[in-house]
Design a protein around this motif. Structure first.
Motif, PDB file in Angstrom:
ATOM      1  N   ILE A  17       0.845  -1.189   0.000  1.00  0.00           N
ATOM      2  CA  ILE A  17       0.000   0.000   0.000  1.00  0.00           C
ATOM      3  C   ILE A  17       0.889   1.251   0.000  1.00  0.00           C
ATOM      4  O   ILE A  17       2.013   1.201   0.489  1.00  0.00           O
ATOM      5  N   GLN A  18       0.411   2.373  -0.543  1.00  0.00           N
ATOM      6  CA  GLN A  18       1.269   3.533  -0.762  1.00  0.00           C
ATOM      7  C   GLN A  18       1.491   4.421   0.464  1.00  0.00           C
ATOM      8  O   GLN A  18       2.608   4.822   0.734  1.00  0.00           O
ATOM      9  N   SER A  19       0.437   4.793   1.162  1.00  0.00           N
ATOM     10  CA  SER A  19       0.546   5.795   2.229  1.00  0.00           C
ATOM     11  C   SER A  19       0.789   5.162   3.594  1.00  0.00           C
ATOM     12  O   SER A  19       0.519   3.980   3.810  1.00  0.00           O
ATOM     13  N   ASN A  20       1.236   5.986   4.508  1.00  0.00           N
ATOM     14  CA  ASN A  20       1.455   5.524   5.876  1.00  0.00           C
ATOM     15  C   ASN A  20       0.133   5.334   6.611  1.00  0.00           C
ATOM     16  O   ASN A  20      -0.032   4.383   7.369  1.00  0.00           O
ATOM     17  N   PHE A  21      -0.811   6.275   6.383  1.00  0.00           N
ATOM     18  CA  PHE A  21      -2.109   6.217   7.047  1.00  0.00           C
ATOM     19  C   PHE A  21      -3.205   6.683   6.094  1.00  0.00           C
ATOM     20  O   PHE A  21      -2.956   7.464   5.180  1.00  0.00           O
ATOM     21  N   TYR A  22      -4.421   6.213   6.364  1.00  0.00           N
ATOM     22  CA  TYR A  22      -5.609   6.570   5.587  1.00  0.00           C
ATOM     23  C   TYR A  22      -6.687   6.992   6.574  1.00  0.00           C
ATOM     24  O   TYR A  22      -6.827   6.364   7.625  1.00  0.00           O
ATOM     25  N   VAL A  23      -7.448   8.034   6.233  1.00  0.00           N
ATOM     26  CA  VAL A  23      -8.502   8.515   7.124  1.00  0.00           C
ATOM     27  C   VAL A  23      -9.817   8.515   6.354  1.00  0.00           C
ATOM     28  O   VAL A  23      -9.932   9.133   5.298  1.00  0.00           O
ATOM     29  N   ARG A  33       1.205   1.810   5.759  1.00  0.00           N
ATOM     30  CA  ARG A  33       2.575   1.363   6.038  1.00  0.00           C
ATOM     31  C   ARG A  33       2.991   1.664   7.481  1.00  0.00           C
ATOM     32  O   ARG A  33       4.025   1.213   7.941  1.00  0.00           O
ATOM     33  N   GLY A  34       2.208   2.466   8.174  1.00  0.00           N
ATOM     34  CA  GLY A  34       2.504   2.774   9.570  1.00  0.00           C
ATOM     35  C   GLY A  34       3.679   3.722   9.727  1.00  0.00           C
ATOM     36  O   GLY A  34       4.105   4.388   8.790  1.00  0.00           O
ATOM     37  N   TRP A  35       4.214   3.773  10.932  1.00  0.00           N
ATOM     38  CA  TRP A  35       5.296   4.704  11.265  1.00  0.00           C
ATOM     39  C   TRP A  35       6.656   4.214  10.789  1.00  0.00           C
ATOM     40  O   TRP A  35       7.539   5.015  10.527  1.00  0.00           O
ATOM     41  N   ASP A  36       6.846   2.918  10.728  1.00  0.00           N
ATOM     42  CA  ASP A  36       8.185   2.364  10.562  1.00  0.00           C
ATOM     43  C   ASP A  36       8.616   2.078   9.128  1.00  0.00           C
ATOM     44  O   ASP A  36       9.747   1.673   8.900  1.00  0.00           O
ATOM     45  N   TRP A  37       7.732   2.284   8.147  1.00  0.00           N
ATOM     46  CA  TRP A  37       8.074   1.998   6.749  1.00  0.00           C
ATOM     47  C   TRP A  37       7.858   3.236   5.903  1.00  0.00           C
ATOM     48  O   TRP A  37       6.849   3.922   6.028  1.00  0.00           O
ATOM     49  N   ALA A  38       8.791   3.505   5.020  1.00  0.00           N
ATOM     50  CA  ALA A  38       8.680   4.662   4.125  1.00  0.00           C
ATOM     51  C   ALA A  38       7.492   4.480   3.185  1.00  0.00           C
ATOM     52  O   ALA A  38       7.203   3.371   2.743  1.00  0.00           O
ATOM     53  N   ASN A  39       6.816   5.570   2.888  1.00  0.00           N
ATOM     54  CA  ASN A  39       5.737   5.532   1.903  1.00  0.00           C
ATOM     55  C   ASN A  39       6.347   5.534   0.502  1.00  0.00           C
ATOM     56  O   ASN A  39       7.556   5.589   0.345  1.00  0.00           O
ATOM     57  N   THR A  40       5.519   5.488  -0.521  1.00  0.00           N
ATOM     58  CA  THR A  40       6.042   5.400  -1.887  1.00  0.00           C
ATOM     59  C   THR A  40       6.285   6.766  -2.524  1.00  0.00           C
ATOM     60  O   THR A  40       6.694   6.833  -3.675  1.00  0.00           O
ATOM     61  N   TYR A  41       6.050   7.843  -1.805  1.00  0.00           N
ATOM     62  CA  TYR A  41       6.165   9.179  -2.391  1.00  0.00           C
ATOM     63  C   TYR A  41       7.551   9.791  -2.229  1.00  0.00           C
ATOM     64  O   TYR A  41       8.147  10.233  -3.192  1.00  0.00           O
ATOM     65  N   ALA A  42       8.060   9.844  -1.023  1.00  0.00           N
ATOM     66  CA  ALA A  42       9.381  10.429  -0.779  1.00  0.00           C
ATOM     67  C   ALA A  42       9.855  10.045   0.617  1.00  0.00           C
ATOM     68  O   ALA A  42       9.058   9.984   1.555  1.00  0.00           O
ATOM     69  N   ALA A  47       2.943  10.152   4.699  1.00  0.00           N
ATOM     70  CA  ALA A  47       1.843  10.286   3.745  1.00  0.00           C
ATOM     71  C   ALA A  47       0.535   9.885   4.412  1.00  0.00           C
ATOM     72  O   ALA A  47       0.389   8.758   4.894  1.00  0.00           O
ATOM     73  N   VAL A  48      -0.411  10.823   4.434  1.00  0.00           N
ATOM     74  CA  VAL A  48      -1.739  10.587   4.983  1.00  0.00           C
ATOM     75  C   VAL A  48      -2.735  10.800   3.841  1.00  0.00           C
ATOM     76  O   VAL A  48      -2.753  11.860   3.223  1.00  0.00           O
TER      77      VAL A  48
END
Length: 138
Positions: A17-23, A33-42, A47-48
């Motif tokens: 999945i791309q973002s760290n969190f989804y709302v 991806r949570g706190w411990d993994w980089a998102n796919t953007y930068a 990334a929320v």
């Protein structure tokens, strides 16, 4: 959430999945991806994603509160710097995301950073990032 993850893997050929969190519209916060993994953007970013179509609809008050709660929680737990900069995806590349109605809201939030707008420096330049780095797969 499973559909979003399946789409990222099958259609975009990403490892997850791309973002760290989804709302969600109800204000529920889902871990991507949570706190411990980089998102796919930068790298060095959190990334929320606002779940929904905000080119057509306004985000709900609960959704806006959910994102603000997540950001405050991130600062309180040292997952995000106190002086973080809030940047929308449409500032970093040609995209309609996060949608005009979300952008209208977040550009009034205290940490909003107007990079790439009105002659301001490119987003991420203070981190040594190049504009094309926002499009790289992390």
């Amino acid at each position: 959430m499973r559909t979003i993850q399946d789409s990222a893997v099958a259609e975009k050929h990403l490892p997850d999945i791309q973002s760290n969190f989804y709302v969600s519209d109800e204000g529920n916060i889902y871990v991507g991806r949570g706190w411990d993994w980089a998102n796919t953007y930068a790298n060095q970013t959190l990334a929320v994603t606002f779940m929904g179509d905000y080119g057509r609809f306004r985000p709900s008050a609960k959704q806006l509160e959910g994102v603000q709660f997540l950001l405050a929680h991130a600062v309180a737990n040292r997952n995000l710097e106190v002086d973080y900069k809030l940047v929308a995806q449409n500032q970093t590349k040609s995209s309609k995301s996060p949608g005009a109605y979300v952008f209208e809201e977040i550009r009034n939030w205290p940490h909003f950073y107007g990079c790439n707008m009105d002659g301001a420096p490119a987003c991420g330049i203070e981190l040594g990032m190049k504009p094309e780095s926002w499009d790289s797969k992390q």
